[in-house]
Each structure stands twice: as C-alpha cells, then as structure tokens.
Design a protein around this motif. Structure first.
Motif, PDB file in Angstrom:
ATOM      1  N   GLY A  78     -21.411  28.995 -14.929  1.00 26.78           N
ATOM      2  CA  GLY A  78     -22.300  28.773 -13.806  1.00 26.78           C
ATOM      3  C   GLY A  78     -22.846  27.365 -13.893  1.00 26.78           C
ATOM      4  O   GLY A  78     -23.698  27.062 -14.737  1.00 26.78           O
ATOM      5  N   PHE A  79     -22.352  26.470 -13.060  1.00 25.96           N
ATOM      6  CA  PHE A  79     -22.677  25.053 -13.191  1.00 25.96           C
ATOM      7  C   PHE A  79     -24.131  24.752 -12.833  1.00 25.96           C
ATOM      8  O   PHE A  79     -24.677  23.736 -13.264  1.00 25.96           O
ATOM      9  CB  PHE A  79     -21.710  24.219 -12.349  1.00 25.96           C
ATOM     10  N   TRP A  80     -24.788  25.607 -12.050  1.00 22.66           N
ATOM     11  CA  TRP A  80     -26.218  25.458 -11.772  1.00 22.66           C
ATOM     12  C   TRP A  80     -27.014  25.509 -13.066  1.00 22.66           C
ATOM     13  O   TRP A  80     -28.055  24.850 -13.204  1.00 22.66           O
ATOM     14  CB  TRP A  80     -26.656  26.590 -10.834  1.00 22.66           C
ATOM     15  N   ASP A  81     -26.517  26.265 -14.036  1.00 20.08           N
ATOM     16  CA  ASP A  81     -27.160  26.369 -15.343  1.00 20.08           C
ATOM     17  C   ASP A  81     -26.690  25.266 -16.291  1.00 20.08           C
ATOM     18  O   ASP A  81     -27.490  24.565 -16.912  1.00 20.08           O
ATOM     19  CB  ASP A  81     -26.846  27.724 -15.977  1.00 20.08           C
ATOM     20  N   THR A  82     -25.369  25.134 -16.413  1.00 21.20           N
ATOM     21  CA  THR A  82     -24.824  24.362 -17.529  1.00 21.20           C
ATOM     22  C   THR A  82     -24.830  22.857 -17.311  1.00 21.20           C
ATOM     23  O   THR A  82     -24.747  22.106 -18.288  1.00 21.20           O
ATOM     24  CB  THR A  82     -23.390  24.828 -17.847  1.00 21.20           C
ATOM     25  N   TYR A  83     -24.923  22.395 -16.047  1.00 18.67           N
ATOM     26  CA  TYR A  83     -24.921  20.951 -15.839  1.00 18.67           C
ATOM     27  C   TYR A  83     -26.116  20.289 -16.515  1.00 18.67           C
ATOM     28  O   TYR A  83     -26.072  19.107 -16.876  1.00 18.67           O
ATOM     29  CB  TYR A  83     -24.938  20.623 -14.337  1.00 18.67           C
ATOM     30  N   ARG A  84     -27.200  21.039 -16.714  1.00 17.81           N
ATOM     31  CA  ARG A  84     -28.456  20.464 -17.192  1.00 17.81           C
ATOM     32  C   ARG A  84     -28.394  20.034 -18.654  1.00 17.81           C
ATOM     33  O   ARG A  84     -29.023  19.039 -19.034  1.00 17.81           O
ATOM     34  CB  ARG A  84     -29.596  21.469 -17.010  1.00 17.81           C
ATOM     35  N   THR A  85     -27.688  20.798 -19.482  1.00 16.96           N
ATOM     36  CA  THR A  85     -27.719  20.525 -20.924  1.00 16.96           C
ATOM     37  C   THR A  85     -26.336  20.539 -21.574  1.00 16.96           C
ATOM     38  O   THR A  85     -26.040  19.694 -22.420  1.00 16.96           O
ATOM     39  CB  THR A  85     -28.586  21.569 -21.655  1.00 16.96           C
ATOM     40  N   VAL A  86     -25.488  21.495 -21.198  1.00 12.40           N
ATOM     41  CA  VAL A  86     -24.218  21.677 -21.904  1.00 12.40           C
ATOM     42  C   VAL A  86     -23.324  20.450 -21.755  1.00 12.40           C
ATOM     43  O   VAL A  86     -22.835  19.885 -22.750  1.00 12.40           O
ATOM     44  CB  VAL A  86     -23.489  22.938 -21.408  1.00 12.40           C
ATOM     45  N   TYR A  87     -23.109  20.024 -20.523  1.00 11.34           N
ATOM     46  CA  TYR A  87     -22.184  18.906 -20.314  1.00 11.34           C
ATOM     47  C   TYR A  87     -22.741  17.571 -20.793  1.00 11.34           C
ATOM     48  O   TYR A  87     -21.980  16.755 -21.356  1.00 11.34           O
ATOM     49  CB  TYR A  87     -21.724  18.885 -18.852  1.00 11.34           C
ATOM     50  N   PRO A  88     -24.034  17.300 -20.627  1.00 13.50           N
ATOM     51  CA  PRO A  88     -24.561  16.094 -21.278  1.00 13.50           C
ATOM     52  C   PRO A  88     -24.378  16.097 -22.799  1.00 13.50           C
ATOM     53  O   PRO A  88     -24.094  15.050 -23.395  1.00 13.50           O
ATOM     54  CB  PRO A  88     -26.045  16.109 -20.889  1.00 13.50           C
ATOM     55  N   LEU A  89     -24.503  17.278 -23.427  1.00  9.10           N
ATOM     56  CA  LEU A  89     -24.243  17.350 -24.864  1.00  9.10           C
ATOM     57  C   LEU A  89     -22.776  17.091 -25.167  1.00  9.10           C
ATOM     58  O   LEU A  89     -22.431  16.359 -26.109  1.00  9.10           O
ATOM     59  CB  LEU A  89     -24.664  18.721 -25.412  1.00  9.10           C
ATOM     60  N   PHE A  90     -21.884  17.695 -24.354  1.00  5.79           N
ATOM     61  CA  PHE A  90     -20.461  17.442 -24.554  1.00  5.79           C
ATOM     62  C   PHE A  90     -20.128  15.963 -24.395  1.00  5.79           C
ATOM     63  O   PHE A  90     -19.230  15.447 -25.064  1.00  5.79           O
ATOM     64  CB  PHE A  90     -19.627  18.255 -23.554  1.00  5.79           C
ATOM     65  N   SER A  91     -20.848  15.270 -23.514  1.00  2.91           N
ATOM     66  CA  SER A  91     -20.562  13.849 -23.299  1.00  2.91           C
ATOM     67  C   SER A  91     -20.818  13.037 -24.566  1.00  2.91           C
ATOM     68  O   SER A  91     -20.220  11.975 -24.751  1.00  2.91           O
ATOM     69  CB  SER A  91     -21.406  13.301 -22.138  1.00  2.91           C
ATOM     70  N   ILE A  92     -21.669  13.554 -25.433  1.00  5.20           N
ATOM     71  CA  ILE A  92     -21.974  12.865 -26.692  1.00  5.20           C
ATOM     72  C   ILE A  92     -21.099  13.379 -27.824  1.00  5.20           C
ATOM     73  O   ILE A  92     -20.478  12.599 -28.549  1.00  5.20           O
ATOM     74  CB  ILE A  92     -23.463  13.055 -27.060  1.00  5.20           C
ATOM     75  N   ILE A  93     -21.042  14.694 -27.986  1.00  4.24           N
ATOM     76  CA  ILE A  93     -20.408  15.261 -29.177  1.00  4.24           C
ATOM     77  C   ILE A  93     -18.988  15.749 -28.958  1.00  4.24           C
ATOM     78  O   ILE A  93     -18.260  15.994 -29.921  1.00  4.24           O
ATOM     79  CB  ILE A  93     -21.261  16.413 -29.765  1.00  4.24           C
ATOM     80  N   TYR A  94     -18.558  15.892 -27.677  1.00  4.86           N
ATOM     81  CA  TYR A  94     -17.228  16.461 -27.445  1.00  4.86           C
ATOM     82  C   TYR A  94     -16.653  15.968 -26.115  1.00  4.86           C
ATOM     83  O   TYR A  94     -16.297  16.771 -25.246  1.00  4.86           O
ATOM     84  CB  TYR A  94     -17.320  17.989 -27.450  1.00  4.86           C
ATOM     85  N   PRO A  95     -16.526  14.654 -25.928  1.00  9.77           N
ATOM     86  CA  PRO A  95     -16.021  14.145 -24.650  1.00  9.77           C
ATOM     87  C   PRO A  95     -14.600  14.585 -24.329  1.00  9.77           C
ATOM     88  O   PRO A  95     -14.250  14.719 -23.144  1.00  9.77           O
ATOM     89  CB  PRO A  95     -16.128  12.622 -24.813  1.00  9.77           C
TER      90      PRO A  95
END
Length: 732
Positions: free
Chosen positions: A325-342
């Motif tokens: 659910g991107f309404w939920d995950t855009y806030r934290t999950v993907y920004p974290l992936f951008s740092i630790i798991y691009p």
C-alpha cells in the motif's frame, strides 16, 4: 553483527479487529519472498494467529499483507498421525508449547502435542523444505485445506502431488492460479494415497477437486521430508522452481542459506548500545522492513525473469512485485531503501513500470492486483524520490513522468485506479466535499503534483515543472483562516457552517482535522505563512500535542480501532498509531524549534513502542511503522520524499552504522546517550560543526561520520532560512 535467531517473528502479532498492536503476522520466509508461512491458530476471520493461544490448525502458506486486505492463494498444511476424524479444522486442531516453538524469519519449528509430530519448515523464495519428526507408530499423513476447490493430481510412481489453487482477481473478472508440487523423498516412503470425503467416507482417488484432502503417507520411517515448489505461471514452472531452489539442498543447507540471506539484509543497519534489550528490539523492526512488497515474478528455464499479467492473463517478461500500500510505505520504507538498498528500490520500480504498461495505471494498493484503497496517487512520491536521488535511469524516469502527468489530468475509467476528483482539481483547485475524505484527497494530490514538479525539474522538463509548481500550492484553497485548519469546501467554495476538530472521517482519512490537516509535506513554510507566522504554528502544534486524546466517531458510526489506539495513550492528538501523524513530531523544526521535535520523538520512541507481542502502537502496514521507528532512532526522518534530504531529530543508540551499496558506511556516534538526555546539544559532521536542521541524501550515501552530543536541557538558538528544512515557499 546481529544473528537472525534473535528475531522473534511474533513481535506485534497480538491483535483483534478492534485494537491493533501491529496487525502483523509471524512470517517465516526469505526477504521479499513470494510466499510466507505462519502458524494458523484460528479460523473465521483474517486474524489467523494469536501468540497467546497455543493452538495450531496447521501451517498456512500465506500472501496476506494485512488483515484488512485478507489473504489470497493460500494453502494450509496440517501434519497428522492417525486417521482424520473430520474435515473441520476446529475438530482437527492441536495444542503446542509456545515456549518451545521456534518463530524465526528463516525457520519455523512447532511440535503438535495431539499428533506428536514436530514440523520444521525452511522456506525459499518460491518453495520450502518440510521435515516431519513423528513420535508415534500411527498412520502418518498430511491434510491440505484451502478456501477454494483445489485440483489435485497424485503421481504415485514418483511420490509427487500436484495442485492448482484458483483465486478470483480483478473484481472477479479473471482467475489467478497458484500451482504447487509436493515432492516426497522416495527413500522415506513406500507410497502416497490421495483421499477426500465422499458420502461421509474417505475415498481414495488419483485426482480430485476439493477444498480439503488427506494425503496418506505409507512408511515405517519416523522422520520424513518433502519439498514444495510453487508458481503463479504453470505446473512446469512450479517444478522448475522446486528443482532449482529446494530439491538440490538438504534442510540444513537451506537453513544456512536463508539465515545468511536474512543477516545480509538485517545488517544493513547495525546498532550498538549499553542496553542490549534495545539492540535486540531494533532487530525486530529491521525484519519487518524486508517483507514487502512480495516477489511476484519467477525465472524461466533460461533464467529470464517472467511474471503472470492478470490483466491480459498471459505471461510477460520482467519483474513484478505485489502486496504493498503505497499510501503507507512511501513515507518511510522507500526513503530507507534509497539509502540502504537502492538496487532493490530499482527492482521494485521495474515491477511498477510493468504494472503500468499492463494495466494502464500506476498502482495504489496491490494485493495481488489493484484494490483501489486510500486517497491520492502517492506512488508519485516513490517515483519522484527515486528520480531526484538518481536511482532511476533517465529513460525510465521519462516514462514515469509521463505516467504521473497522465494520472493527474485524466479521470480513470474504473474508480479503483488513479486519483479521485481529477476534474475538480483541474477546475476548482481542490476536491469538493461531495467526495469523501476530500481534504486528504486535495492535500495528497497537491503533494503528488509537487512530486511531478520535482521529477520534471530533475529531467529538465521546465514546462511541466512550472505548471506543477502552481498545482502544488492547491492545498491553500482549503485553508480556513478562522480555525487555522484545512477544511472541506463545497463546489461553490463554501465551508460547512459547523466544525469540530475532533470529528473523525467526513473530510479526513482515518482521523480528524488534528491529524489530517497537516499533510502539505512539501510546503510547511506556506502553511506557517497562512497561519500568521512561526509563533502561531508552534502554538498550533503545541495545542495538538497537549490536547486530550478525545474524538468523535464522525461518519464512521462506531469507534474504529485507530480511535481506540490514539485515545488509550497519552500523546494528545499525535496519533502515531496511523500514518498521517508520522511526520507531525518533526514539524517543529520548520519553525526553528528542533528541541520540541527531539523531545516528542524520544518520548514516542520510548513509550509508544514495546518489545513483545503488543509491539506496535497501531497498524504496522508493510514496514511503514517499522521504518518510522528505524529513522527516528537513527536521528533523521524523510518528511518530504521527492526532496533529497531528511529532517534531523534525535539519535537513540550509542552507535549506529549504515552499510551503503558503494562499500562505504555512514556512522552516527552519540555522546551522553542516557535516558534523561532528550535534547541535541551539538552535531559534528565529518569533524565539522553542523548547524542545519536537515541532512542531505548525498551527505549520507557518500559515507562519513556524524557525532551527536545529547544534553539534559535544550540548546535553543535562532536559525536562518537556509538552515531550515525544505519548503516550496522558500524555493523561489
């Protein structure tokens, strides 16, 4: 370095429909697995597991991302001894000892006390190895249960069972099939017999279509193993997945492989602290970060990635992911992936591209196809953040930019796709109150337009950039100067006569105006200006935090679980139990009061989250709440995905190291890290004093060291505009 055995997957699994401590399941699988396995302890709802109820009905192969979404393509495996007395799971269930069961990410071990069989499951991405250890000489067997009639076929010669589990998708217009193959070690068995109930008696058959079957295992052995392969493409692909991932390996080899894979993910962020319990607790949240989205693609005989396109009902090339659910995950999950798991971020975006090309729309809530839930099209934030952080190649970024523009200007033919109120946004600049949740729709649309602006700016599409810069300010249309809140308007531009800030629903999503009228993530300075200055902004946020956690049920007609979770803790109207409040503790920094942010974040982190089965203050939602916890302990937070920077908060471990994909690391060391110190006294970045209230993506991903000194009292100071976090109104 942490070990996967320290993670107990039952963290946050004590839940009811009326109150959430995470609404999570104890998933065992591989990171981003196509399938997960859980212990099923009860039937009758989507709350399949209760960690305090030592009952097992079997081991459920599940694809459920949330109880609110429900499960699909599931299959229950129940090892038994003796003849089954019924096809009713409530009559077949068994007790087990909670203290002796093993609930780890990479392995699940539970002993049935009734049937006296210990089951060990070690999953792979698309299969699993089962080991059954019996203490009895009774007839041995395996029950298979589904909610649809499954087509089974037994191959006695090779001790194999094939199955096809159907699942309606696309609003019942199409069918998704999950193919399974069970392969028993021939040295363990004399044979297998497939039986189903016919005229109240067990009848043997070589093929059958039923939702409940008994697989009788003829053997004198007390230790049995079998391998499982699955596929959403074909029986042949299920066999290929079995023979590639499972069959060549022993249980011990698969256990070691899975443990290594998990540890390589979990150790992307490592923490050290004098309080060992804090470290172990942190690992539970890291585990949740790597479960979703789930893999929805496979590899053919040539090792090329392929997936089933449920919109054309054909097999297509390329990667695909689901359950997000991107309404939920855009806030934290993907920004974290951008740092630790691009690299994983890039893979997921490849899947999003394929979904767009196949469905004609960008996804909102996939499970497994589009479910059309939650406001806005906040996948735009996931895309824009990847573009501005150089994660996407230019060609794909251009395709996504065109897709985002299309979604913002064309009303979808099916309501579950795209934005609500596209026509009104273009004509009025807001979604009117004839549309439910219109304030959230308007704010999320304006923020998505900002994300389009940022992507266009990065790609040099200045015509699009300038157009969407104006659209990004559309939230202003709903500002009510008399109350200071964003409120719903009718199509004539009129607010309703009455207004109660504590009223839930109507114009807002899963909350009241207190939580849901602050979603202009990209332009907090603009809202400060509308309110009349920083002092009034701080007053507003202070009132929000100090207000009693009261609510009115609004148009819900009942107390929903989010109301219960907010009201039972003493954090005022900061409902950290739900995503709309995630950024609120960080807003004080925009008015030059970072000490308020530091105090609130530390209190929330310390008191709203717990170590046990009741671990979360609300729905965890596909890693999003775990992401909030991780960011808040690291000491920075992505208020505005689409802008490559993070608002500084307060780090909460003695030392934290982020392992980066470029073989570099970013380390945060904390001086004075004791419970009574709730404020940041000073920061040094790579040995130099650092005065900004944000840190950039580049400063983190190029590697380096940040030293943070904490203090008992705040070190209040004045900040220039350049030292404040990003706001559109300051970006002229």
């Amino acid at each position: 370095m942490m070990k996967v055995e320290t993670v107990d997957t039952r963290h946050g699994t004590l839940n009811k429909s009326g109150y959430s401590n995470g609404n999570t399941l104890p998933y065992t699988g591989t990171p981003f697995g196509m399938n997960y396995f859980i212990v099923q302890s009860q039937t009758g709802s989507s709350w399949h597991f209760d960690p305090t109820y030592p009952i097992t009905q079997g081991f459920r192969l599940t694809h459920q991302p949330s109880p609110w979404m429900g499960d699909y393509s599931w299959l229950l495996f129940t090892p038994i001894s003796g003849r089954p007395v019924s096809n009713d799971l409530n009559r077949l269930q068994s007790s087990y000892k909670e203290s002796e069961a093993v609930f780890n990410p990479h392995q699940l071990i539970v002993e049935s006390l009734r049937y006296r069989v210990k089951t060990t499951i070690v999953p792979t991405k698309r299969g699993a190895k089962f080991k059954l250890d019996y203490e009895t000489d009774k007839e041995k067997g395996l029950l298979l249960t589904a909610n649809e009639s499954v087509t089974y076929e037994v191959d006695k010669k090779n001790n194999r069972l094939y199955g096809c589990v159907p699942q309606p998708v696309n609003d019942g217009k199409n069918t998704l099939n999950m193919y399974v193959v069970l392969d028993f070690d021939e040295s363990d068995l004399d044979g297998i017999e497939l039986k189903h109930i016919h005229d109240k008696n067990w009848k043997e058959s070589s093929d059958v279509k039923d939702s409940f079957v008994w697989l009788s295992l003829a053997t004198e052995q007390k230790n049995l193993t079998f391998s499982l392969g699955t596929s959403f493409i074909s029986r042949e692909q299920a066999v290929l997945n079995l023979e590639r991932e499972v069959s060549p390996y022993s249980l011990e080899e698969l256990t070691d492989q899975s443990a290594h894979e998990w540890e390589s993910h979990l150790n992307r962020v490592t923490v050290k602290d004098k309080n060992r319990q804090k470290v172990d607790s942190f690992n539970q949240y890291m585990y949740r970060l790597f479960l979703f989205p789930q893999t929805y693609y496979e590899r053919d005989e040539y090792n090329q990635t392929i997936h089933f396109d449920s919109y054309s009902e054909t097999v297509k090339e390329g990667k695909l992911f689901t359950n997000n659910g991107f309404w939920d995950t855009y806030r934290t999950v993907y920004p974290l992936f951008s740092i630790i798991y691009p690299e994983m971020y890039k893979d997921i975006l490849e899947g999003i591209k394929h979904f767009y090309l196949e469905s004609g729309h960008l996804p909102k809530w996939l499970s497994p196809d589009e479910r059309g839930l939650m406001p806005g099209t906040l996948i735009n934030a996931v895309i824009s953040d990847a573009i501005v952080k150089d994660i996407l190649p230019k060609e794909e970024a251009e395709l996504f930019l065109d897709a985002m523009v299309k979604e913002s200007t064309e009303a979808p033919k099916e309501r579950k796709f795209g934005r609500a109120g596209v026509k009104e946004m273009l004509e009025l600049g807001y979604v009117s109150n004839k549309e439910i949740e219109n304030v959230n729709q308007t704010q999320d649309n304006a923020y998505s337009d900002f994300c389009i602006m940022q992507a266009a700016k990065k790609l040099g599409r200045h015509d699009i950039e300038e157009r969407y810069r104006k659209e990004a300010e559309n939230y202003r249309h709903l500002f009510d100067k008399n109350t200071g809140f964003l409120r719903g308007k009718d199509s004539e531009g009129q607010f309703a006569d009455s207004f109660t800030p504590e009223d839930w629903g109507f114009d807002y999503t899963e909350g009241s105006a207190w939580q849901n009228a602050l979603a202009f993530y990209h332009d907090n300075q603009g809202y400060i200006d509308l309110l009349g200055g920083k002092e009034k902004f701080i007053d507003h946020l202070t009132t929000l935090a100090n207000e009693k956690p009261v609510f009115e049920i609004g148009n819900y007609g009942m107390e929903i679980h989010e109301m219960s979770e907010m009201s039972t803790v003493d954090f005022g109207q900061i409902a950290i139990s739900n995503q709309p409040s995630f950024h609120i503790p960080y807003l004080y920094a925009y008015a030059g009061k970072p000490e308020y942010t530091q105090h609130v974040v530390k209190q929330l982190s310390t008191h709203a989250f717990k170590d046990g089965f009741d671990g979360f203050p609300g729905d965890e939602d596909n890693g999003s709440m775990s992401g909030w916890f991780i960011f808040s302990h690291l000491g920075f937070y992505p208020v505005t995905p689409g802008v490559p920077e993070y608002v500084l908060g307060i780090p909460q471990f003695d030392e934290m190291t982020i392992r980066l994909d470029n073989d570099q690391s970013f380390t945060i060391r904390v001086e004075g890290n004791v419970p009574q110190n709730s404020f940041v006294h000073s920061i040094q970045l790579n040995g130099q004093m650092y005065e900004n209230l944000f840190i950039s993506q580049d400063d983190i991903v190029k590697g380096g060291e940040m030293t943070v000194r904490l203090s008992l009292l705040p070190n209040a100071k004045e900040y220039t505009v350049d030292q404040l976090p990003y706001s559109l109104s300051n970006d002229k």
